[in-house]
Design a protein around this motif. Structure first.
Motif, PDB file in Angstrom:
ATOM      1  N   LYS A  18      25.288  46.712 -13.237  1.00 30.59           N
ATOM      2  CA  LYS A  18      23.659  46.691 -13.222  1.00 30.59           C
ATOM      3  C   LYS A  18      23.359  46.455 -14.829  1.00 30.59           C
ATOM      4  CE  LYS A  18      21.712  47.299 -10.044  1.00 30.59           C
ATOM      5  NZ  LYS A  18      21.349  46.056  -9.243  1.00 30.59           N
ATOM      6  N   ASP A  23      24.255  42.787  -9.119  1.00 30.06           N
ATOM      7  CA  ASP A  23      24.820  43.443  -8.005  1.00 30.06           C
ATOM      8  C   ASP A  23      25.953  43.968  -7.590  1.00 30.06           C
ATOM      9  OD1 ASP A  23      21.553  43.550  -7.663  1.00 30.06           O
ATOM     10  OD2 ASP A  23      21.790  41.533  -6.663  1.00 30.06           O
ATOM     11  N   GLY A  93      21.495  51.855  -9.776  1.00 26.97           N
ATOM     12  CA  GLY A  93      21.281  51.002  -8.933  1.00 26.97           C
ATOM     13  C   GLY A  93      21.607  51.008  -7.532  1.00 26.97           C
ATOM     14  N   GLY A 123      24.532  48.093  -4.401  1.00 30.97           N
ATOM     15  CA  GLY A 123      23.245  48.346  -5.442  1.00 30.97           C
ATOM     16  C   GLY A 123      22.744  46.808  -5.600  1.00 30.97           C
TER      17      GLY A 123
END
Length: 144
Positions: A18, A23, A93, A123
């Motif tokens: 993150k 991601d 995240g 995330g």
């Protein structure tokens, strides 16, 4: 997007991904102890209660090859739908938890076998729907 098996499902790795503006999709397995148990139990209760008041996305697929047919059911739930998880705030995240149930039908067997249930931490910002695309990964796509 970074996808990792259970060995890579670590708080520090999620944070690094993150921080680098990335991601992640991380496998959640029993080596995560209490966290795994909480997610597994929550999904089992939600399914048992027929998803009463829970928003979720669902997809199913069937794929054949190598003398077998495998069906998969995929449920994706926003982390906000679950009660607070063990060390949840440390998973930077984290937006979604996914459950995949696989069942395999073999050409030379009269019955089927359930391979099991797999869970995944995600995330990814702005993603609400997940589809299964191969034997190992869940890929996020925007809900249409």
């Amino acid at each position: 997007m970074v996808t990792l098996d259970a060995m890579g499902t670590q708080i520090d790795i999620a944070r690094q991904i993150k921080e680098a503006q990335g991601d992640y999709v991380l496998a959640l397995k029993s080596n995560q102890g209490k966290l795994y148990t909480q997610v597994k139990d929550w999904f089992e209760q939600a399914i048992e209660k027929n998803w009463n008041s829970v928003e979720y996305s669902y997809d199913d697929t069937m794929e054949g090859g190598h003398h077998r047919v495998e069906s998969r059911q995929v449920w994706a739930v926003a982390i906000a739908e679950l009660p607070a998880l063990h060390r949840q705030r440390q998973w930077r995240g984290l937006t979604t938890v996914v459950r995949v149930c696989s069942t395999r039908y073999l050409w030379n067997k009269p019955s089927f076998m359930t391979i099991g249930h797999r869970y995944t931490f995600v995330g990814v910002s702005g993603i609400h729907y997940f589809v299964w695309i191969d034997h190992d990964f869940v890929v996020a796509t925007p809900k249409l």
